[in-house]
Write an enzyme that holds these catalytic residues in place. Sequence first.
Site, PDB file in Angstrom:
ATOM      1  N   SER A 195       4.634   4.016   0.156  1.00 10.09           N
ATOM      2  CA  SER A 195       4.961   3.059   1.284  1.00 10.09           C
ATOM      3  C   SER A 195       5.402   2.001   0.594  1.00 10.09           C
ATOM      4  O   SER A 195       4.817   0.973   0.098  1.00 10.09           O
ATOM      5  CB  SER A 195       3.758   2.779   2.313  1.00 10.09           C
ATOM      6  OG  SER A 195       4.016   1.859   3.053  1.00 10.09           O
ATOM      7  N   HIS A 227       8.600   6.196   1.801  1.00 10.54           N
ATOM      8  CA  HIS A 227       7.899   5.989   3.286  1.00 10.54           C
ATOM      9  C   HIS A 227       8.315   4.402   3.522  1.00 10.54           C
ATOM     10  O   HIS A 227       7.835   3.406   3.054  1.00 10.54           O
ATOM     11  CB  HIS A 227       6.437   6.066   3.214  1.00 10.54           C
ATOM     12  CG  HIS A 227       5.832   6.068   4.583  1.00 10.54           C
ATOM     13  ND1 HIS A 227       5.971   7.248   5.626  1.00 10.54           N
ATOM     14  CD2 HIS A 227       5.281   5.185   5.409  1.00 10.54           C
ATOM     15  CE1 HIS A 227       5.449   6.983   6.718  1.00 10.54           C
ATOM     16  NE2 HIS A 227       4.844   5.865   6.734  1.00 10.54           N
ATOM     17  N   ASP A 283       8.174   1.757   6.563  1.00 12.00           N
ATOM     18  CA  ASP A 283       7.462   1.428   7.811  1.00 12.00           C
ATOM     19  C   ASP A 283       8.090   0.297   8.659  1.00 12.00           C
ATOM     20  O   ASP A 283       8.624  -0.760   8.143  1.00 12.00           O
ATOM     21  CB  ASP A 283       6.200   1.036   7.613  1.00 12.00           C
ATOM     22  CG  ASP A 283       5.147   1.958   6.960  1.00 12.00           C
ATOM     23  OD1 ASP A 283       4.992   3.007   7.955  1.00 12.00           O
ATOM     24  OD2 ASP A 283       4.203   1.761   5.953  1.00 12.00           O
ATOM     25  N   MET A 287       8.199  -1.948  11.907  1.00 10.57           N
ATOM     26  CA  MET A 287       7.404  -2.207  12.943  1.00 10.57           C
ATOM     27  C   MET A 287       8.141  -3.289  14.028  1.00 10.57           C
ATOM     28  O   MET A 287       8.745  -4.291  13.313  1.00 10.57           O
ATOM     29  CB  MET A 287       6.166  -2.836  12.383  1.00 10.57           C
ATOM     30  CG  MET A 287       5.279  -2.095  11.394  1.00 10.57           C
ATOM     31  SD  MET A 287       4.031  -2.942  10.728  1.00 10.57           S
ATOM     32  CE  MET A 287       3.627  -1.822   9.060  1.00 10.57           C
ATOM     33  N   HIS A 303       9.227   5.719   9.400  1.00 14.97           N
ATOM     34  CA  HIS A 303       8.336   5.615  10.475  1.00 14.97           C
ATOM     35  C   HIS A 303       8.395   4.723  11.330  1.00 14.97           C
ATOM     36  O   HIS A 303       8.236   3.448  11.134  1.00 14.97           O
ATOM     37  CB  HIS A 303       6.656   5.604   9.635  1.00 14.97           C
ATOM     38  CG  HIS A 303       5.668   5.441  10.512  1.00 14.97           C
ATOM     39  ND1 HIS A 303       4.474   5.177   9.982  1.00 14.97           N
ATOM     40  CD2 HIS A 303       5.385   5.791  11.619  1.00 14.97           C
ATOM     41  CE1 HIS A 303       3.568   5.332  10.834  1.00 14.97           C
ATOM     42  NE2 HIS A 303       4.179   5.658  11.986  1.00 14.97           N
ATOM     43  N   MET A 329       7.255   2.323  14.234  1.00 12.69           N
ATOM     44  CA  MET A 329       6.034   2.100  14.807  1.00 12.69           C
ATOM     45  C   MET A 329       6.921   0.875  16.061  1.00 12.69           C
ATOM     46  O   MET A 329       6.560  -0.298  16.007  1.00 12.69           O
ATOM     47  CB  MET A 329       5.087   1.296  14.069  1.00 12.69           C
ATOM     48  CG  MET A 329       4.449   2.243  13.378  1.00 12.69           C
ATOM     49  SD  MET A 329       3.361   1.683  12.009  1.00 12.69           S
ATOM     50  CE  MET A 329       4.391   1.773  10.688  1.00 12.69           C
ATOM     51  N   MET A 361      -2.369   9.425  11.412  1.00 16.18           N
ATOM     52  CA  MET A 361      -2.496   8.269  11.030  1.00 16.18           C
ATOM     53  C   MET A 361      -3.859   8.283  10.719  1.00 16.18           C
ATOM     54  O   MET A 361      -4.853   8.408  11.610  1.00 16.18           O
ATOM     55  CB  MET A 361      -2.365   6.963  12.054  1.00 16.18           C
ATOM     56  CG  MET A 361      -0.952   6.805  12.264  1.00 16.18           C
ATOM     57  SD  MET A 361       0.263   6.313  10.933  1.00 16.18           S
ATOM     58  CE  MET A 361      -0.720   4.849  10.543  1.00 16.18           C
ATOM     59  N   GLY A 394      -0.137  -0.624  11.695  1.00 14.68           N
ATOM     60  CA  GLY A 394       0.409  -2.024  11.845  1.00 14.68           C
ATOM     61  C   GLY A 394       0.209  -2.729  10.884  1.00 14.68           C
ATOM     62  O   GLY A 394       0.639  -3.762  10.432  1.00 14.68           O
ATOM     63  N   PHE A 395      -0.797  -2.490   9.725  1.00 12.99           N
ATOM     64  CA  PHE A 395      -1.209  -3.322   8.623  1.00 12.99           C
ATOM     65  C   PHE A 395      -1.563  -2.287   7.433  1.00 12.99           C
ATOM     66  O   PHE A 395      -2.075  -1.058   7.582  1.00 12.99           O
ATOM     67  CB  PHE A 395      -2.283  -4.237   8.695  1.00 12.99           C
ATOM     68  CG  PHE A 395      -1.860  -5.423   9.748  1.00 12.99           C
ATOM     69  CD1 PHE A 395      -1.274  -6.370   9.514  1.00 12.99           C
ATOM     70  CD2 PHE A 395      -2.374  -5.137  10.931  1.00 12.99           C
ATOM     71  CE1 PHE A 395      -0.887  -7.377  10.521  1.00 12.99           C
ATOM     72  CE2 PHE A 395      -1.689  -6.365  12.058  1.00 12.99           C
ATOM     73  CZ  PHE A 395      -1.369  -7.299  11.644  1.00 12.99           C
ATOM     74  N   GLY A 396      -1.127  -2.605   6.067  1.00 12.93           N
ATOM     75  CA  GLY A 396      -1.352  -2.033   4.904  1.00 12.93           C
ATOM     76  C   GLY A 396      -2.747  -2.338   4.580  1.00 12.93           C
ATOM     77  O   GLY A 396      -3.329  -3.366   4.653  1.00 12.93           O
ATOM     78  N   GLY A 397      -3.147  -1.588   3.605  1.00 13.02           N
ATOM     79  CA  GLY A 397      -4.501  -1.887   2.841  1.00 13.02           C
ATOM     80  C   GLY A 397      -5.893  -1.801   3.771  1.00 13.02           C
ATOM     81  O   GLY A 397      -6.883  -2.094   3.302  1.00 13.02           O
ATOM     82  N   ASP A 413      -1.441   9.349   6.622  1.00 10.01           N
ATOM     83  CA  ASP A 413      -0.850   8.006   6.220  1.00 10.01           C
ATOM     84  C   ASP A 413      -2.118   6.924   6.606  1.00 10.01           C
ATOM     85  O   ASP A 413      -2.518   6.728   7.778  1.00 10.01           O
ATOM     86  CB  ASP A 413       0.446   7.428   7.057  1.00 10.01           C
ATOM     87  CG  ASP A 413       0.910   6.164   6.693  1.00 10.01           C
ATOM     88  OD1 ASP A 413       0.285   5.555   6.006  1.00 10.01           O
ATOM     89  OD2 ASP A 413       1.798   5.727   7.548  1.00 10.01           O
ATOM     90  N   GLY A 414      -2.318   6.206   5.551  1.00 11.54           N
ATOM     91  CA  GLY A 414      -3.557   5.124   5.814  1.00 11.54           C
ATOM     92  C   GLY A 414      -4.707   5.409   4.828  1.00 11.54           C
ATOM     93  O   GLY A 414      -5.492   6.617   5.032  1.00 11.54           O
ATOM     94  N   GLY A 415      -4.953   4.480   4.084  1.00 16.32           N
ATOM     95  CA  GLY A 415      -6.191   4.744   3.021  1.00 16.32           C
ATOM     96  C   GLY A 415      -6.302   5.804   2.063  1.00 16.32           C
ATOM     97  O   GLY A 415      -7.280   6.090   1.437  1.00 16.32           O
ATOM     98  N   GLY A 445       0.372   3.506  -0.115  1.00 13.33           N
ATOM     99  CA  GLY A 445       0.761   2.161  -0.463  1.00 13.33           C
ATOM    100  C   GLY A 445       0.287   1.442  -1.558  1.00 13.33           C
ATOM    101  O   GLY A 445       0.716   1.458  -2.698  1.00 13.33           O
ATOM    102  N   SER A 446      -0.685   0.579  -1.200  1.00 17.54           N
ATOM    103  CA  SER A 446      -1.541  -0.019  -2.603  1.00 17.54           C
ATOM    104  C   SER A 446      -2.125   0.692  -3.529  1.00 17.54           C
ATOM    105  O   SER A 446      -1.992   0.385  -4.493  1.00 17.54           O
ATOM    106  CB  SER A 446      -2.541  -0.939  -1.709  1.00 17.54           C
ATOM    107  OG  SER A 446      -3.630   0.100  -1.050  1.00 17.54           O
TER     108      SER A 446
END
Length: 214
Positions: free
Chosen positions: A7, A30, A32, A34, A63, A65, A136, A141-144, A174-176, A196-197
């Site tokens: 991401s 990816h 994002d 928003m 993606h 959003m 999800m 809405g936010f990374g990390g 997607d997420g974590g 992402g991170s």
Amino acid sequence: MIKIAPSILSADFANLERDIRRVSTADYLHVDVMDGVFVPNISIGLPVVESIRKVTDLPLDVHLMIVEPVRYVERFCDAGADLVTVHLEADTEANTHAAIAKIHARGKRAGVVLKPKTPAEAVLPFLEEVELILVMTVEPGFGGQKFMADQMGKVSQIRRWIDERNPACELEVDGGVAPDTCRTCIDAGANVLVAGSAVYKAEDIPARIAQLRG
């Protein structure tokens, strides 16, 4: 094969071309998008997608959003997206079908996305129309954010439906996603992992991408 989609939300936007090239061993990029309405954050839009398209051969996994994505899906396809995903919560069922049809009319792949509180059954009206379903594993809405392991039951249920009714469809989370959670996602049935991170903070990015494949 497990596919990895870094991401760019975790990239350095002042050096975006450099950071896109750093993930060249991945399978998707990816992106994002928003709008500050559907989610409480604003990221990037069409001009950035157009610019990204010029500097990478990776398929762009865009993606959306945003509210009422049916208004914009054709423009994102024209900007260079290869795959456009829309949130089931962002519009009516009829408009979501229309958005999928518009993406396909542009010759691109379409997907639907579920937020954590949306039940697995919400995908059923679209299951045979799409090329990808995205679950999800954080609030969008936010990374990390911290990985939500309680979404794995949803992933497994959707995997069963995909295998029964649309085996070519991909299942993305997607997420974590990180080295300590990737295997959980894969075991639940996901075959595309957004990270992402976990990718961009790694000292050796190609090694981290290989590690996330499980």
